[in-house]
Motif scaffolding. Structure first.
Motif, mmCIF file in Angstrom:
data_model
loop_
_atom_site.group_PDB
_atom_site.id
_atom_site.type_symbol
_atom_site.label_atom_id
_atom_site.label_comp_id
_atom_site.label_asym_id
_atom_site.label_seq_id
_atom_site.Cartn_x
_atom_site.Cartn_y
_atom_site.Cartn_z
ATOM 1 N N GLY A 115 0.880 -1.050 0.042
ATOM 2 C CA GLY A 115 0.077 -0.040 -0.112
ATOM 3 C C GLY A 115 0.856 1.277 -0.050
ATOM 4 N N GLU A 121 -0.043 5.176 -0.180
ATOM 5 C CA GLU A 121 -0.756 5.223 0.927
ATOM 6 C C GLU A 121 -0.013 5.661 2.045
ATOM 7 N N LEU A 164 -3.683 -7.313 -4.375
ATOM 8 C CA LEU A 164 -3.765 -5.813 -4.859
ATOM 9 C C LEU A 164 -4.099 -5.851 -6.285
#
Length: 308
Positions: A115, A121, A164
């Motif tokens: 992430g 992120e 993902l």
């Protein structure tokens, strides 16, 4: 029985089946990991084909064929899950069930790391702390094993990346499993044909029971995934996040208690660090979910709805 309770039962069933997979795949020896993988792919395609035929749901194929990007994504997902399945089978039949359980323990941490690196992120402080403790655990286990725990890391990296890719594809489980397995089916059939031609095939030359277990690998692959899908539609994400630890806990128990794999103090210390990281990670996720629900409940829309 409420839908959420049903969802937890479906989820528990899925993770318990995955948790006892080491005992099933050990029964498939003396076939090699690649031969078992090839059979698992072929029989998964056939099993899900029958399922989709019963559901009369083939329209998705025409839609996917017209979407080159989606087809490329599915091909990548198929390659990743093939690597994951093959590594898992190899780990189990090489007497490294404990290490395979480690792979699925650290998968949530790898997903968080992806992430950051792929999705850009931002992590909360507790998530960074969990990653740091997880990295320390891998260092301790590397010293214990005398090398990187590559089976565990390959399992975590392949499944984390697969998750993902799947998140972006948003395919239903049966359809997704069919296409991913179909992508791998041609090389799998070619490999099995080559084994038969050279006389090196093991499956079919052991016993009727062994052959039957191989044929059931398609159902063994699909059933837990379908149970998981039924759970995902009924259980909050945080609930699924906690349930996911059932499988590696059972795999670890199979490795240590049933298959009698060694667990020296240094290895136990490494696993303990992983569990600390997961406790920090899970506690932070639960706290963040509660905070989001509280925030949502205090929005003007929610307040207006409460007064109606």
């Amino acid at each position: 029985m409420g839908e959420e309770r049903k969802g937890y039962l479906f989820g528990l069933g899925a993770y318990m089946l995955w948790g006892f997979f080491p005992l099933y795949f050990r029964l498939l020896a003396p076939a090699g990991a690649i031969e078992i993988l090839a059979h698992r792919i072929v029989w998964s395609v056939l099993f899900v084909s029958l399922l989709l035929a019963a559901m009369r749901n083939w329209r998705f194929l025409a839609r996917i064929v017209r979407q080159p990007k989606a087809l490329a994504g599915i091909t990548l997902a198929g390659a990743l899950i093939g690597v994951n399945w093959g590594t898992y089978i190899y780990g189990v039949n090489a007497g490294r069930v404990v290490e395979t359980s480690l792979g699925y323990f650290i998968t949530p941490l790898v997903v968080v790391l992806l992430g950051v690196t792929v999705m850009r992120e931002r992590l909360r402080v507790a998530q960074w702390a969990a990653l740091a403790v997880g990295a320390a655990a891998v260092a301790v286990l590397t010293v214990d094993y005398g090398h990187l725990p590559y089976v565990a890391l390959t399992l975590a990296a392949s499944f984390g990346t697969y998750s993902l890719v799947k998140k972006r594809l948003s395919l239903p489980p049966a359809e997704g499993l069919f296409i991913e397995s179909a992508v791998l089916a041609l090389p799998a059939v070619a490999y099995l044909g080559w084994l038969s031609w050279t006389g090196d095939a093991v499956v079919g030359h052991v016993s009727a029971w062994h052959t039957t277990l191989i044929l059931l690998s398609g159902a063994a692959t699909a059933v837990p995934l379908l149970l998981f899908a039924a759970a995902a539609n009924r259980v909050p994400l945080t609930g699924l996040g906690i349930l996911q630890y059932v499988a590696p806990i059972l795999q670890l128990a199979c490795g240590v208690l049933i298959l009698h794999e060694p667990m020296p103090p240094a290895r136990l210390a490494g696993f303990a660090l992983v569990w600390v990281a997961l406790i920090v990670f899970t506690a932070d996720a639960l706290r963040h979910a509660r905070r989001e629900r509280a925030t949502a409940a205090t929005t003007p829309e929610a307040a207006a709805a409460a007064t109606r």
